[in-house]
Design a protein around this motif. Structure first.
Motif, PDB file in Angstrom:
ATOM      1  N   GLN A  50       1.001  -1.219  -0.215  1.00 23.03           N
ATOM      2  CA  GLN A  50      -0.109   0.034   0.057  1.00 23.03           C
ATOM      3  C   GLN A  50       0.945   1.220  -0.051  1.00 23.03           C
ATOM      4  O   GLN A  50       1.725   1.348   0.651  1.00 23.03           O
ATOM      5  CB  GLN A  50      -1.019   0.126   1.243  1.00 23.03           C
ATOM      6  CG  GLN A  50      -1.854   0.985   1.375  1.00 23.03           C
ATOM      7  CD  GLN A  50      -3.011   1.172   2.205  1.00 23.03           C
ATOM      8  OE1 GLN A  50      -2.926   0.245   3.200  1.00 23.03           O
ATOM      9  NE2 GLN A  50      -3.772   1.768   2.484  1.00 23.03           N
ATOM     10  N   THR A  51       0.469   2.192  -0.742  1.00 24.28           N
ATOM     11  CA  THR A  51       1.260   3.431  -0.952  1.00 24.28           C
ATOM     12  C   THR A  51       0.750   4.438  -0.030  1.00 24.28           C
ATOM     13  O   THR A  51      -0.232   4.613   0.181  1.00 24.28           O
ATOM     14  CB  THR A  51       1.393   4.008  -2.454  1.00 24.28           C
ATOM     15  OG1 THR A  51       2.331   5.043  -2.551  1.00 24.28           O
ATOM     16  CG2 THR A  51       0.139   4.271  -2.840  1.00 24.28           C
ATOM     17  N   PRO A  52       1.749   5.213   0.418  1.00 21.05           N
ATOM     18  CA  PRO A  52       1.504   6.388   1.442  1.00 21.05           C
ATOM     19  C   PRO A  52       1.547   7.692   0.648  1.00 21.05           C
ATOM     20  O   PRO A  52       1.014   8.702   0.976  1.00 21.05           O
ATOM     21  CB  PRO A  52       2.718   6.359   2.401  1.00 21.05           C
ATOM     22  CG  PRO A  52       3.924   6.062   1.544  1.00 21.05           C
ATOM     23  CD  PRO A  52       3.429   4.914   0.546  1.00 21.05           C
ATOM     24  N   ASN A  53       1.995   7.640  -0.680  1.00 17.30           N
ATOM     25  CA  ASN A  53       1.795   9.098  -1.203  1.00 17.30           C
ATOM     26  C   ASN A  53       1.529   8.794  -2.894  1.00 17.30           C
ATOM     27  O   ASN A  53       0.969   7.820  -3.176  1.00 17.30           O
ATOM     28  CB  ASN A  53       3.280   9.754  -1.007  1.00 17.30           C
ATOM     29  CG  ASN A  53       4.279   8.732  -1.692  1.00 17.30           C
ATOM     30  OD1 ASN A  53       4.276   7.976  -2.604  1.00 17.30           O
ATOM     31  ND2 ASN A  53       5.296   8.857  -0.842  1.00 17.30           N
ATOM     32  N   THR A  54       2.033   9.719  -3.835  1.00 15.51           N
ATOM     33  CA  THR A  54       1.600   9.787  -5.016  1.00 15.51           C
ATOM     34  C   THR A  54       2.328   9.094  -5.927  1.00 15.51           C
ATOM     35  O   THR A  54       2.241   8.973  -7.127  1.00 15.51           O
ATOM     36  CB  THR A  54       1.019  11.126  -5.591  1.00 15.51           C
ATOM     37  OG1 THR A  54       1.938  11.953  -5.282  1.00 15.51           O
ATOM     38  CG2 THR A  54      -0.289  11.542  -4.755  1.00 15.51           C
ATOM     39  N   ALA A  55       3.779   8.978  -5.575  1.00 16.15           N
ATOM     40  CA  ALA A  55       4.691   8.510  -6.519  1.00 16.15           C
ATOM     41  C   ALA A  55       5.484   7.108  -6.093  1.00 16.15           C
ATOM     42  O   ALA A  55       6.013   7.409  -5.036  1.00 16.15           O
ATOM     43  CB  ALA A  55       5.941   9.657  -6.508  1.00 16.15           C
ATOM     44  N   THR A  56       4.778   6.029  -6.477  1.00 16.97           N
ATOM     45  CA  THR A  56       5.002   4.925  -5.940  1.00 16.97           C
ATOM     46  C   THR A  56       6.188   4.337  -6.503  1.00 16.97           C
ATOM     47  O   THR A  56       6.295   4.013  -7.638  1.00 16.97           O
ATOM     48  CB  THR A  56       3.614   4.088  -6.110  1.00 16.97           C
ATOM     49  OG1 THR A  56       2.640   4.348  -5.181  1.00 16.97           O
ATOM     50  CG2 THR A  56       3.955   2.448  -5.475  1.00 16.97           C
ATOM     51  N   PHE A  57       6.923   3.756  -5.764  1.00 14.17           N
ATOM     52  CA  PHE A  57       7.904   2.544  -6.005  1.00 14.17           C
ATOM     53  C   PHE A  57       8.224   1.868  -4.905  1.00 14.17           C
ATOM     54  O   PHE A  57       8.910   2.264  -3.935  1.00 14.17           O
ATOM     55  CB  PHE A  57       9.295   3.240  -6.382  1.00 14.17           C
ATOM     56  CG  PHE A  57      10.318   2.120  -7.148  1.00 14.17           C
ATOM     57  CD1 PHE A  57      10.019   1.625  -8.118  1.00 14.17           C
ATOM     58  CD2 PHE A  57      11.296   1.592  -6.013  1.00 14.17           C
ATOM     59  CE1 PHE A  57      10.766   0.540  -8.953  1.00 14.17           C
ATOM     60  CE2 PHE A  57      11.953   0.523  -6.542  1.00 14.17           C
ATOM     61  CZ  PHE A  57      11.784   0.226  -7.737  1.00 14.17           C
ATOM     62  N   LEU A  58       7.797   0.717  -4.592  1.00 12.04           N
ATOM     63  CA  LEU A  58       7.876  -0.306  -3.637  1.00 12.04           C
ATOM     64  C   LEU A  58       8.167  -1.568  -4.128  1.00 12.04           C
ATOM     65  O   LEU A  58       7.825  -2.033  -5.306  1.00 12.04           O
ATOM     66  CB  LEU A  58       6.234  -0.516  -3.086  1.00 12.04           C
ATOM     67  CG  LEU A  58       5.774   0.814  -2.402  1.00 12.04           C
ATOM     68  CD1 LEU A  58       4.311   0.414  -1.762  1.00 12.04           C
ATOM     69  CD2 LEU A  58       6.529   1.196  -1.108  1.00 12.04           C
ATOM     70  N   GLY A  59       9.033  -2.348  -3.422  1.00 14.48           N
ATOM     71  CA  GLY A  59       9.315  -3.574  -3.674  1.00 14.48           C
ATOM     72  C   GLY A  59       9.677  -4.541  -2.412  1.00 14.48           C
ATOM     73  O   GLY A  59       9.720  -3.978  -1.291  1.00 14.48           O
ATOM     74  N   ILE A  60       9.846  -5.937  -2.590  1.00 16.54           N
ATOM     75  CA  ILE A  60      10.298  -6.602  -1.688  1.00 16.54           C
ATOM     76  C   ILE A  60      11.077  -7.661  -2.303  1.00 16.54           C
ATOM     77  O   ILE A  60      11.097  -8.234  -3.468  1.00 16.54           O
ATOM     78  CB  ILE A  60       9.015  -7.527  -1.046  1.00 16.54           C
ATOM     79  CG1 ILE A  60       9.408  -8.266   0.365  1.00 16.54           C
ATOM     80  CG2 ILE A  60       8.272  -8.230  -2.157  1.00 16.54           C
ATOM     81  CD1 ILE A  60       8.497  -8.763   0.878  1.00 16.54           C
ATOM     82  N   ALA A  61      12.385  -7.815  -1.581  1.00 23.51           N
ATOM     83  CA  ALA A  61      13.279  -8.967  -1.873  1.00 23.51           C
ATOM     84  C   ALA A  61      13.082 -10.150  -1.321  1.00 23.51           C
ATOM     85  O   ALA A  61      13.131 -10.039   0.005  1.00 23.51           O
ATOM     86  CB  ALA A  61      14.520  -8.564  -2.069  1.00 23.51           C
ATOM     87  N   LEU A  62      12.566 -11.372  -1.619  1.00 23.56           N
ATOM     88  CA  LEU A  62      12.365 -12.397  -0.909  1.00 23.56           C
ATOM     89  C   LEU A  62      13.676 -13.470  -0.739  1.00 23.56           C
ATOM     90  O   LEU A  62      13.618 -14.558  -0.688  1.00 23.56           O
ATOM     91  CB  LEU A  62      11.112 -13.025  -1.461  1.00 23.56           C
ATOM     92  CG  LEU A  62      10.003 -12.194  -1.585  1.00 23.56           C
ATOM     93  CD1 LEU A  62       8.862 -12.835  -2.367  1.00 23.56           C
ATOM     94  CD2 LEU A  62       9.432 -11.987  -0.147  1.00 23.56           C
ATOM     95  N   GLY A  63      14.893 -13.176  -0.931  1.00 25.32           N
ATOM     96  CA  GLY A  63      16.100 -13.656  -0.687  1.00 25.32           C
ATOM     97  C   GLY A  63      16.512 -14.533  -2.109  1.00 25.32           C
ATOM     98  O   GLY A  63      15.709 -14.625  -3.168  1.00 25.32           O
TER      99      GLY A  63
END
Length: 90
Positions: A50-63
């Motif tokens: 879920q994004t907190p703002n208007t320019a989103t770049f989120l990710g997750i590294a799972l190993g």
């Protein structure tokens, strides 16, 4: 499967067993918008963001071994104007 797989719309996904090592979500959004990657058979969450703002770049590294997705995965929630990149462990 070519790395990364680009998911643009709800329903996009991969229908076979796979190991996912990284997921990114980017684009123009509104605060509070979200993205969900789920198991297409059970509906269990694989990744939720879920994004907190208007320019989103989120990710997750799972190993380096990633996370097993025995039924594949499905984009079950996203926002227009964004894209999800899924990288498979090879």
């Amino acid at each position: 499967m070519a790395n990364p797989q680009v998911l643009l719309a709800v329903g996009d996904g991969f229908p076979r067993s796979i190991r996912v090592c990284t997921v990114t979500w980017s684009g123009t959004t509104t605060a509070g918008y979200g993205m969900e990657l789920t198991d297409p058979v059970t509906g269990a969450f694989i990744v939720s963001m879920q994004t907190p703002n208007t320019a989103t770049f989120l990710g997750i590294a799972l190993g380096d071994k990633g996370i097993g997705c025995p039924n594949g995965y499905r984009l079950s929630k996203t926002t227009a104007g964004t894209r999800v990149l899924v990288y498979a462990a090879e």
